[in-house]
Scaffold this motif. Structure first.
Motif, PDB file in Angstrom:
ATOM      1  N   TRP A  29      19.435   2.640 -19.237  1.00  8.07           N
ATOM      2  CA  TRP A  29      18.599   2.297 -20.384  1.00  8.07           C
ATOM      3  C   TRP A  29      17.514   1.339 -19.922  1.00  8.07           C
ATOM      4  N   TYR A  30      16.260   1.668 -20.269  1.00 10.35           N
ATOM      5  CA  TYR A  30      15.121   0.801 -19.982  1.00 10.35           C
ATOM      6  C   TYR A  30      14.594   0.291 -21.326  1.00 10.35           C
ATOM      7  N   MET A  31      14.537  -1.045 -21.486  1.00  7.64           N
ATOM      8  CA  MET A  31      14.347  -1.604 -22.826  1.00  7.64           C
ATOM      9  C   MET A  31      13.262  -2.676 -22.847  1.00  7.64           C
ATOM     10  N   TYR A  32      12.471  -2.641 -23.910  1.00  9.00           N
ATOM     11  CA  TYR A  32      11.478  -3.687 -24.187  1.00  9.00           C
ATOM     12  C   TYR A  32      11.755  -4.253 -25.572  1.00  9.00           C
ATOM     13  N   PHE A  33      11.821  -5.596 -25.656  1.00  7.39           N
ATOM     14  CA  PHE A  33      12.032  -6.260 -26.940  1.00  7.39           C
ATOM     15  C   PHE A  33      10.924  -7.288 -27.172  1.00  7.39           C
ATOM     16  N   GLY A  34      10.250  -7.167 -28.296  1.00  9.50           N
ATOM     17  CA  GLY A  34       9.246  -8.150 -28.682  1.00  9.50           C
ATOM     18  C   GLY A  34       9.673  -8.866 -29.952  1.00  9.50           C
ATOM     19  N   ASN A  35       9.533 -10.176 -29.949  1.00  8.58           N
ATOM     20  CA  ASN A  35       9.806 -10.979 -31.147  1.00  8.58           C
ATOM     21  C   ASN A  35       8.697 -12.015 -31.241  1.00  8.58           C
ATOM     22  N   ASN A  46       9.436  -5.864 -32.467  1.00 15.00           N
ATOM     23  CA  ASN A  46       9.003  -4.572 -31.948  1.00 15.00           C
ATOM     24  C   ASN A  46       9.850  -4.248 -30.723  1.00 15.00           C
ATOM     25  N   GLU A  47      10.274  -3.001 -30.622  1.00  9.37           N
ATOM     26  CA  GLU A  47      11.288  -2.649 -29.632  1.00  9.37           C
ATOM     27  C   GLU A  47      11.163  -1.188 -29.236  1.00  9.37           C
ATOM     28  N   ILE A  48      11.290  -0.927 -27.936  1.00  6.62           N
ATOM     29  CA  ILE A  48      11.322   0.438 -27.407  1.00  6.62           C
ATOM     30  C   ILE A  48      12.463   0.527 -26.401  1.00  6.62           C
ATOM     31  N   GLN A  49      13.304   1.540 -26.572  1.00  8.55           N
ATOM     32  CA  GLN A  49      14.381   1.778 -25.615  1.00  8.55           C
ATOM     33  C   GLN A  49      14.319   3.230 -25.146  1.00  8.55           C
ATOM     34  N   TYR A  50      14.256   3.404 -23.830  1.00  7.26           N
ATOM     35  CA  TYR A  50      14.222   4.732 -23.214  1.00  7.26           C
ATOM     36  C   TYR A  50      15.552   4.926 -22.493  1.00  7.26           C
ATOM     37  N   ARG A  51      16.406   5.781 -23.050  1.00  9.53           N
ATOM     38  CA  ARG A  51      17.770   5.937 -22.558  1.00  9.53           C
ATOM     39  C   ARG A  51      17.934   7.286 -21.872  1.00  9.53           C
ATOM     40  N   LEU A  62      15.349   8.316 -27.233  1.00  7.93           N
ATOM     41  CA  LEU A  62      14.193   7.441 -27.323  1.00  7.93           C
ATOM     42  C   LEU A  62      14.275   6.724 -28.657  1.00  7.93           C
ATOM     43  N   LEU A  63      14.325   5.391 -28.611  1.00  9.75           N
ATOM     44  CA  LEU A  63      14.506   4.593 -29.823  1.00  9.75           C
ATOM     45  C   LEU A  63      13.336   3.618 -29.972  1.00  9.75           C
ATOM     46  N   ILE A  64      12.698   3.664 -31.134  1.00  8.39           N
ATOM     47  CA  ILE A  64      11.590   2.753 -31.436  1.00  8.39           C
ATOM     48  C   ILE A  64      11.918   2.028 -32.734  1.00  8.39           C
ATOM     49  N   ARG A  65      11.919   0.691 -32.677  1.00 13.73           N
ATOM     50  CA  ARG A  65      12.234  -0.103 -33.871  1.00 13.73           C
ATOM     51  C   ARG A  65      11.140  -1.138 -34.093  1.00 13.73           C
ATOM     52  N   THR A  66      10.908  -1.431 -35.378  1.00 16.37           N
ATOM     53  CA  THR A  66       9.971  -2.492 -35.734  1.00 16.37           C
ATOM     54  C   THR A  66      10.431  -3.120 -37.046  1.00 16.37           C
ATOM     55  N   GLY A  67       9.978  -4.339 -37.308  1.00 14.75           N
ATOM     56  CA  GLY A  67      10.390  -5.001 -38.543  1.00 14.75           C
ATOM     57  C   GLY A  67       9.712  -6.346 -38.708  1.00 14.75           C
ATOM     58  N   ILE A  68       9.793  -6.869 -39.911  1.00 15.06           N
ATOM     59  CA  ILE A  68       9.231  -8.185 -40.247  1.00 15.06           C
ATOM     60  C   ILE A  68      10.380  -9.119 -40.615  1.00 15.06           C
ATOM     61  N   ILE A  86      14.407   7.451 -34.082  1.00 15.40           N
ATOM     62  CA  ILE A  86      15.300   7.765 -32.980  1.00 15.40           C
ATOM     63  C   ILE A  86      15.235   9.260 -32.680  1.00 15.40           C
ATOM     64  N   LEU A  87      14.818   9.582 -31.462  1.00 15.11           N
ATOM     65  CA  LEU A  87      14.820  10.954 -30.965  1.00 15.11           C
ATOM     66  C   LEU A  87      15.981  11.096 -29.990  1.00 15.11           C
ATOM     67  N   SER A  88      16.925  11.970 -30.309  1.00 15.73           N
ATOM     68  CA  SER A  88      18.101  12.163 -29.456  1.00 15.73           C
ATOM     69  C   SER A  88      18.109  13.575 -28.890  1.00 15.73           C
ATOM     70  N   GLN A  89      18.578  13.692 -27.643  1.00 16.05           N
ATOM     71  CA  GLN A  89      18.685  14.997 -26.992  1.00 16.05           C
ATOM     72  C   GLN A  89      20.080  15.139 -26.363  1.00 16.05           C
ATOM     73  N   PRO A  90      21.113  15.274 -27.197  1.00 12.30           N
ATOM     74  CA  PRO A  90      22.481  15.395 -26.678  1.00 12.30           C
ATOM     75  C   PRO A  90      22.764  16.804 -26.149  1.00 12.30           C
TER      76      PRO A  90
END
Length: 224
Positions: A29-35, A46-51, A62-68, A86-90
């Motif tokens: 998992w490669y992850m970026y977290f912004g606060n 703001n957050e992006i995770q490439y799994r 591929l997971l992209i999250r955002t919030g206030i 969330i885009l999943s490819q199982p």
């Protein structure tokens, strides 16, 4: 110099691990977290995770999250409303499939410090809109960061990081999964840090390991 040595160690370790990734069913998992602070009380998550199922190239999710979020007390007790894509490819019966999930979530984070131990409690409620279903889930995470070469999480500090997170469904079966994580981190400056670690996930009575690389960005917008 320390950060260069750390990055060299991470690259070497991952190279060794990834050479056995396929044999051991080890994911990455490669992850970026912004606060990022918007004002004294408000923040933007703001957050992006490439799994991946393996080292790289075989996308699992591929997971992209955002919030206030809003701090109830100074830099602590944060409540947040967010959205996730969330885009999943199982793999199903050996064939790769694809599905998309839209997720709304509410969370509360509170922090505590005991000496060198920096604790975080995160309570998260999720409303999950899947392609042919709707589900609700509760998550609780207990995490800790422990500085190693300094007494506090100051710039140029190495630290140990760990967490345990449990996921619970609102319907049967109640237990969804549990994650246990351990890592080594480095504080680049007061607003940025990196971590490299390993996470084991228990789901449907099966354990699966994940190598994780995370980058954390807390650069504020303007002067707060």
């Amino acid at each position: 110099m320390k950060i260069v040595k750390l990055l060299a160690l991470v690259i070497f370790s991952l190279g060794t691990t990834f050479s056995f990734a396929q044999k051991n069913d080890l994911g990455a998992w490669y992850m970026y977290f912004g606060n990022n602070k918007i004002s004294k009380k408000w923040n933007w998550h703001n957050e992006i995770q490439y799994r991946n199922f393996d080292a790289v190239g075989d996308l699992e999710q591929l997971l992209i999250r955002t919030g206030i979020g809003y701090d109830l007390t100074e830099n602590n007790n944060n409540v947040l409303l967010g959205y996730g894509f969330i885009l999943s490819q199982p793999y199903v019966n050996g064939e790769k499939t694809e599905n998309i999930e839209h997720r709304i979530f509410q969370q509360y984070i509170t922090k505590q410090q005991f000496g060198r131990f920096n604790l975080q409690h995160r309570y998260r409620l999720e409303e999950r809109f899947l392609e042919d279903d709707f589900r609700m889930r509760f998550r609780y995470l207990l995490g800790v960061n422990i500085p190693i070469n300094n007494k506090e999480m100051l710039p140029k500090t190495f630290y140990a990081s760990a967490y345990n997170e449990i996921f619970l469904h609102f319907d049967s079966p109640v237990f969804d999964r549990n994650r246990v994580y351990g890592a080594l981190g480095y504080v680049i400056n007061k607003n940025m840090r990196i971590e490299a670690g390993y996470m084991n996930q228990l789901q449907e009575n099966k354990n699966r390991g994940q190598v994780q690389i995370g980058f954390y960005n807390n650069i504020p917008f303007g002067k707060n």
